[in-house]
Design an enzyme around this catalytic site. Structure first.
Site, PDB file in Angstrom:
ATOM      1  CE  LYS A 190      38.172  48.921  46.951  1.00 45.60           C
ATOM      2  NZ  LYS A 190      37.498  47.606  47.109  1.00 45.60           N
ATOM      3  N   GLY A 243      44.722  44.610  39.513  1.00 48.38           N
ATOM      4  CA  GLY A 243      43.302  44.366  39.028  1.00 48.38           C
ATOM      5  C   GLY A 243      43.315  44.360  37.684  1.00 48.38           C
ATOM      6  CB  SER A 244      40.391  44.541  35.376  1.00 51.70           C
ATOM      7  OG  SER A 244      39.801  45.719  35.462  1.00 51.70           O
ATOM      8  CB  THR A 245      43.638  46.452  31.392  1.00 49.73           C
ATOM      9  OG1 THR A 245      44.473  45.431  31.625  1.00 49.73           O
ATOM     10  CG2 THR A 245      44.087  47.650  30.564  1.00 49.73           C
ATOM     11  N   GLY A 248      42.170  49.931  35.759  1.00 47.68           N
ATOM     12  CA  GLY A 248      43.475  50.682  35.983  1.00 47.68           C
ATOM     13  C   GLY A 248      43.429  51.974  35.314  1.00 47.68           C
ATOM     14  CD  GLU A 266      49.942  42.342  38.466  1.00 48.16           C
ATOM     15  OE1 GLU A 266      49.624  42.127  37.523  1.00 48.16           O
ATOM     16  OE2 GLU A 266      49.510  41.973  39.672  1.00 48.16           O
ATOM     17  CB  CYS A 301      47.153  38.845  36.580  1.00 47.04           C
ATOM     18  SG  CYS A 301      48.388  38.586  37.659  1.00 47.04           S
ATOM     19  CD  GLU A 400      43.538  39.022  33.148  1.00 49.32           C
ATOM     20  OE1 GLU A 400      44.227  38.476  33.657  1.00 49.32           O
ATOM     21  OE2 GLU A 400      42.777  39.767  33.130  1.00 49.32           O
TER      22      GLU A 400
END
Length: 496
Positions: A190, A243-245, A248, A266, A301, A400
């Site tokens: 996706k 992607g973003s934390t 995640g 990641e 990132c 970030e």
């Protein structure tokens, strides 16, 4: 760099035939539900209306991947045969390099030169590398007692759900898909809703290369619906996410609420780039720091967004970076002369501008940039931005931003530099510039980061793993170590 001029690329872009649906079970699937607009950040124009996957369509893709794994030929092929198909995918990516680069530039704003020379090179090399690796993986037979034989084998883990972001749509998809396929897994990919077009083209090329139906399926849709459906699906054995934390964390919850699938993450970064007075070449260090934060519009990132520079050289280094920021050519992503393109969309541009406003409000000094530019184009363009007098507690130093915004923090000694570098919830990457061999080793060991670059930044190849520590995630992409995410260890003990 592509051989075509700007006008030629504009004509080619108008003639592109872009996908409008998923790629499931070896065929294009228009989708039974709604669609969404893919908007180009270069001019705000709609590129395509593409299928917006509902859970039922995710079910179709996962079912196809499950059939292909449980009863199809792919996991049972000789590794060399799997490798040959991966090599063929690499060949087709090379053949379609210009079209894919154009698609990426249109959908996410990356300069065409970077899309062609860097993004596509990485994707091609990834499929080629894992294609060559496929038949070189070995199992183990440890020494045991004379009356027994022990075997340790690696078996494909099953159906892999891969959810990837928009900033490197084909590179990061390849980092997930290629090792999973080399291991014998099947995949449901996706892509981000901002950059779904190139991923569907990848699915088509994989089928053309000879990948059996159901081995690689691509579903387009947003994270809260399609991504969530993949994360919660009990027939997905492994989930690989970049992607973003914050997102995640959602995938970890989805795994806990479903089948306890393994989740490999990641995630974000707030990477420090430390420049010491004994850097072998201060001009190169400054130029690399500027390139690192402004490359790919800062949508990285690993971007070296925190420049930690010794106070004795801080003014010299900062002036060089500001000079480079002011001369950087921001423009149309389809112009080969453009050095920095458009941010991915209006929402993201607004978020980055919000960080700039917060930085100014908290007392950081804006040296250059900080404003939207090229507003007459309808695109999402931002000036390269540099702040100094940033302190560790400011949001500029902690959060970030994912944009072309550099925060400069000065330090007076090495211990302070290491403390500042590690004073973050992230641990993805770091840079260090020094001529002292002992300093290079001791500081590299002290930095809590998955990758440390010494006297360079963003260097490496597929032989080395990539991933983070702390809230930058777990597991590794690239290298032989990526295979570990997509395989299960089995012990067989045979009594003789």
């Amino acid at each position: 760099m592509p051989p075509l001029a700007h006008d030629d690329l504009l004509r080619r872009a108008k003639d592109l035939q872009l996908p409008t649906g998923h790629h499931i079970d070896g065929t294009d699937e228009p989708g039974a539900g709604p669609s969404f607009a893919v908007v180009s950040p270069r001019d705000g124009q709609v590129l395509a209306e593409i299928a917006d996957a509902r859970p039922a369509e995710v079910d179709l893709a996962v079912a196809a991947a499950r059939r292909a794994f449980d009863s199809g030929p792919w996991p049972r092929l000789a590794p060399a045969d799997r490798g040959r198909i991966l090599l063929r995918i690499a060949e087709l990516l090379e053949e379609q390099r210009e079209k894919l680069a154009l698609t990426i530039s249109l959908e996410m704003g990356k300069p065409i030169t970077d899309a062609h020379d860097i993004e596509l090179r990485a994707a091609i090399n990834t499929f080629r590398w894992y294609g060559q690796l496929a038949d070189k993986l070995t199992d183990e037979s440890p020494h045991t007692a004379p009356d027994a034989l022990a075997l340790i084998t690696r078996e494909p883990a099953g159906v892999v759900g891969a959810v990837v972001p928009w900033n490197f749509p084909l590179t990061l998809a390849s980092w997930k898909v290629a090792p999973a396929l080399a291991a014998g897994c099947t995949v449901v990919l996706k892509p981000s809703e901002n950059s779904p077009l190139s991923a569907v083209l990848l699915g088509r090329l994989a089928t053309e290369a000879g990948l059996p139906p159901g081995v690689l399926n691509v579903v387009t849709g947003d994270g809260p619906v399609a991504g969530r459906a993949i994360g919660l699906h009990s027939d997905v054995d492994v989930l690989a996410f970049t992607g973003s934390t914050a997102v995640g964390r959602h995938f970890l919850h989805y795994a806990a609420d479903s089948n306890l699938k393994r989740v490999w993450l990641e995630l974000g970064g707030k990477s420090p780039n430390i420049i010491l007075p004994d850097a072998p070449d201060l001009e190169k260090a400054a130029a690399t720091a500027a390139w690192g934060i402004f490359f790919n519009q800062g949508e990285m990132c690993t971007a070296p967004s925190r420049l930690l520079v010794h106070s004795s050289v801080a003014e010299r280094v900062t002036e060089a970076i500001v000079a480079r920021a002011r001369e950087l050519r921001v423009g149309d992503p389809l112009d080969p002369a453009t050095e920095m393109g458009a941010l991915v969309g209006e929402d993201h541009l607004d978020r980055v501008l919000g960080h700039v406003a917060t930085g100014r409000a908290e007392g950081a000094r804006l040296l250059t940039g900080g404003s939207r530019t090229l507003t007459d184009t309808g695109g999402c363009f931002l000036e390269p931005t540099v702040f100094e007098q940033v302190t560790p507690g400011m949001r500029l130093a902690r959060e970030e931003i994912f944009g072309p915004v550099l925060s400069v923090l000065a330090f007076d000694d090495l211990d302070e530099a290491v403390r500042l570098a590690n004073a973050t919830e992230y641990g993805l990457a770091a840079g260090l510039w020094t001529s002292d061999l002992s300093t290079a080793h001791t500081v590299s060991r002290a930095l809590k980061a998955g990758t440390v670059w010494v006297n360079c930044y963003e260097e490496g190849d597929l032989t080395v793993p990539f991933g983070g520590m702390k809230q930058s995630g777990n597991g590794r992409d690239k290298s032989v170590h990526a295979i570990e995410k997509y395989t299960e260890l089995k012990t067989t003990w045979i009594q003789l």
